[in-house]
Design a protein around this motif. Structure first.
Motif, PDB file in Angstrom:
ATOM      1  N   ASP A 217       3.456  -1.724  -7.266  1.00 28.93           N
ATOM      2  CA  ASP A 217       3.875  -0.589  -6.448  1.00 28.93           C
ATOM      3  C   ASP A 217       5.314  -0.862  -6.037  1.00 28.93           C
ATOM      4  O   ASP A 217       5.600  -1.927  -5.466  1.00 28.93           O
ATOM      5  CB  ASP A 217       2.971  -0.466  -5.213  1.00 28.93           C
ATOM      6  N   ILE A 218       6.244   0.051  -6.323  1.00 26.63           N
ATOM      7  CA  ILE A 218       7.649  -0.223  -6.006  1.00 26.63           C
ATOM      8  C   ILE A 218       7.948  -0.092  -4.513  1.00 26.63           C
ATOM      9  O   ILE A 218       9.047  -0.418  -4.077  1.00 26.63           O
ATOM     10  CB  ILE A 218       8.605   0.667  -6.821  1.00 26.63           C
ATOM     11  N   ILE A 219       6.971   0.363  -3.729  1.00 27.65           N
ATOM     12  CA  ILE A 219       7.133   0.415  -2.269  1.00 27.65           C
ATOM     13  C   ILE A 219       7.061  -0.999  -1.690  1.00 27.65           C
ATOM     14  O   ILE A 219       6.269  -1.821  -2.143  1.00 27.65           O
ATOM     15  CB  ILE A 219       6.029   1.303  -1.647  1.00 27.65           C
ATOM     16  N   TYR A 220       7.904  -1.289  -0.685  1.00 25.68           N
ATOM     17  CA  TYR A 220       7.804  -2.579   0.005  1.00 25.68           C
ATOM     18  C   TYR A 220       7.717  -2.420   1.524  1.00 25.68           C
ATOM     19  O   TYR A 220       7.821  -3.403   2.266  1.00 25.68           O
ATOM     20  CB  TYR A 220       8.986  -3.501  -0.363  1.00 25.68           C
ATOM     21  N   ASN A 221       7.527  -1.191   1.984  1.00 24.72           N
ATOM     22  CA  ASN A 221       7.303  -0.964   3.415  1.00 24.72           C
ATOM     23  C   ASN A 221       6.245   0.131   3.547  1.00 24.72           C
ATOM     24  O   ASN A 221       6.569   1.310   3.434  1.00 24.72           O
ATOM     25  CB  ASN A 221       8.596  -0.542   4.101  1.00 24.72           C
ATOM     26  N   PRO A 222       4.955  -0.257   3.700  1.00 26.00           N
ATOM     27  CA  PRO A 222       4.439  -1.596   3.995  1.00 26.00           C
ATOM     28  C   PRO A 222       4.447  -2.516   2.765  1.00 26.00           C
ATOM     29  O   PRO A 222       4.518  -2.036   1.630  1.00 26.00           O
ATOM     30  CB  PRO A 222       3.003  -1.329   4.452  1.00 26.00           C
ATOM     31  N   LEU A 223       4.350  -3.816   3.041  1.00 19.81           N
ATOM     32  CA  LEU A 223       4.342  -4.798   1.964  1.00 19.81           C
ATOM     33  C   LEU A 223       3.126  -4.638   1.063  1.00 19.81           C
ATOM     34  O   LEU A 223       3.187  -4.904  -0.129  1.00 19.81           O
ATOM     35  CB  LEU A 223       4.373  -6.219   2.543  1.00 19.81           C
ATOM     36  N   GLU A 224       2.008  -4.224   1.661  1.00 21.31           N
ATOM     37  CA  GLU A 224       0.800  -3.987   0.879  1.00 21.31           C
ATOM     38  C   GLU A 224       0.307  -2.575   1.159  1.00 21.31           C
ATOM     39  O   GLU A 224      -0.257  -2.302   2.218  1.00 21.31           O
ATOM     40  CB  GLU A 224      -0.280  -5.016   1.215  1.00 21.31           C
ATOM     41  N   THR A 225       0.567  -1.683   0.228  1.00 22.55           N
ATOM     42  CA  THR A 225       0.118  -0.303   0.379  1.00 22.55           C
ATOM     43  C   THR A 225      -1.395  -0.226   0.219  1.00 22.55           C
ATOM     44  O   THR A 225      -2.040  -1.161  -0.255  1.00 22.55           O
ATOM     45  CB  THR A 225       0.779   0.589  -0.683  1.00 22.55           C
ATOM     46  N   GLN A 226      -1.943   0.922   0.591  1.00 23.32           N
ATOM     47  CA  GLN A 226      -3.372   1.147   0.384  1.00 23.32           C
ATOM     48  C   GLN A 226      -3.719   1.029  -1.096  1.00 23.32           C
ATOM     49  O   GLN A 226      -4.776   0.505  -1.471  1.00 23.32           O
ATOM     50  CB  GLN A 226      -3.766   2.537   0.909  1.00 23.32           C
ATOM     51  N   PHE A 227      -2.825   1.480  -1.945  1.00 21.51           N
ATOM     52  CA  PHE A 227      -2.988   1.406  -3.394  1.00 21.51           C
ATOM     53  C   PHE A 227      -3.141  -0.050  -3.845  1.00 21.51           C
ATOM     54  O   PHE A 227      -4.060  -0.391  -4.594  1.00 21.51           O
ATOM     55  CB  PHE A 227      -1.774   2.052  -4.059  1.00 21.51           C
ATOM     56  N   LEU A 228      -2.269  -0.926  -3.360  1.00 23.40           N
ATOM     57  CA  LEU A 228      -2.350  -2.344  -3.716  1.00 23.40           C
ATOM     58  C   LEU A 228      -3.564  -3.010  -3.084  1.00 23.40           C
ATOM     59  O   LEU A 228      -4.202  -3.873  -3.700  1.00 23.40           O
ATOM     60  CB  LEU A 228      -1.073  -3.071  -3.277  1.00 23.40           C
TER      61      LEU A 228
END
Length: 276
Positions: A217-228
């Motif tokens: 997941d290229i998102i890092y805010n949050p560090l752990e998305t719901q997806f991850l």
């Protein structure tokens, strides 16, 4: 004379690039400063001309200027031109040359998990700017399959047709991708779905996710998305967006200075900023 580096964007106050790059400039004892400039769309041409006039050594480009800056540069790297976006500019003897390090930054971060892509089936979720950079760059590495899933299938089709590299790809709806998820070794989430404050949202269902897959997941805010989080619960290996952010910055720094920097230090710097 002290060198100047910068990042152009609007908004720009949230950017972690100045802290990350100024720390590197200090570490490698380079007499330079990296400064954030808030530049509106209307002021972009004037800003680029001004930076060129004062002899800026290089700069980064972020939202919303990655595509609109292209006409104002002297040269564009072929990959950046095919992607249609620039995130790094280098001043070479008075000529401003645009590059895109986003895709290669993602691939650099991927190397810790995957040695070769040649036997891998990949799913990219999203068809925006980040997906385009990752898809085009990854297509050069010739994975077995690299499919695109998007809410609007036409955009996924357009992305596949625009790719300058031969690859096996098909466009899928998000529902189709969810149903076929067990086919993929690597799943890459490139949309902003799941970013703060909408941290409970997910782009697709992970019901059929293969347990041994790699989910990014290229998102890092949050560090752990719901997806991850759900992917991890299903036994997948997960990767957030920090590696891509750090490596794209490291590649930009290398283009400016000739030094490939300490990415571990950069990662620690970013984590501290996120914690703060």
């Amino acid at each position: 004379m002290k060198k100047l580096f910068a990042v152009l964007g609007d908004p720009i106050g949230h950017s972690m690039s100045p802290s990350m790059h100024n720390d590197l400039l200090s570490l490698y004892q380079i007499d330079a400063h990296y400064h954030p400039f808030k530049v509106s769309k209307e002021e972009l041409h004037t800003a680029v001309s001004g930076l060129k006039a004062i002899g800026i050594s290089g700069f980064n480009v972020t939202v919303p200027h990655k595509s609109s800056i292209i006409p104002f540069l002297d040269e564009i790297d072929p990959l950046a031109l095919s992607i249609g976006a620039v995130n790094t500019v280098v001043n070479e003897n008075g000529k401003l040359i645009g590059y895109n390090t986003d895709g290669y930054g993602f691939l650099k971060g991927l190397h810790a998990y995957i040695i070769s892509l040649s036997d891998k089936k990949v799913l990219v979720i999203g068809a925006g700017g980040a997906a385009r950079a990752i898809y085009f760059t990854m297509a050069k590495m010739k994975p077995q399959v690299i499919d695109i899933a998007n809410r609007t299938i036409d955009k996924a089709v357009d992305l596949i047709e625009a790719c300058p590299f031969d690859t096996s790809s098909k466009a899928l709806s998000l529902e189709e991708a969810g149903e076929q998820l067990a086919e993929y070794d690597i799943v890459i989430q490139t949309t902003m779905i799941g970013m703060k404050p909408n941290i409970s949202e997910m782009p697709i269902s992970l019901k059929y996710l293969k347990p041994q897959s790699l989910v990014c997941d290229i998102i890092y805010n949050p560090l752990e998305t719901q997806f991850l989080r759900e992917a991890k619960q299903k036994g997948a290996t997960i990767q957030n967006g920090i590696d891509m952010f750090v490596y794209q910055g490291a590649l930009a720094f290398e283009k400016w200075t000739g030094i490939f920097p300490d990415v571990k230090r950069m990662r620690e710097n970013v984590l501290k900023l996120l914690e703060a």
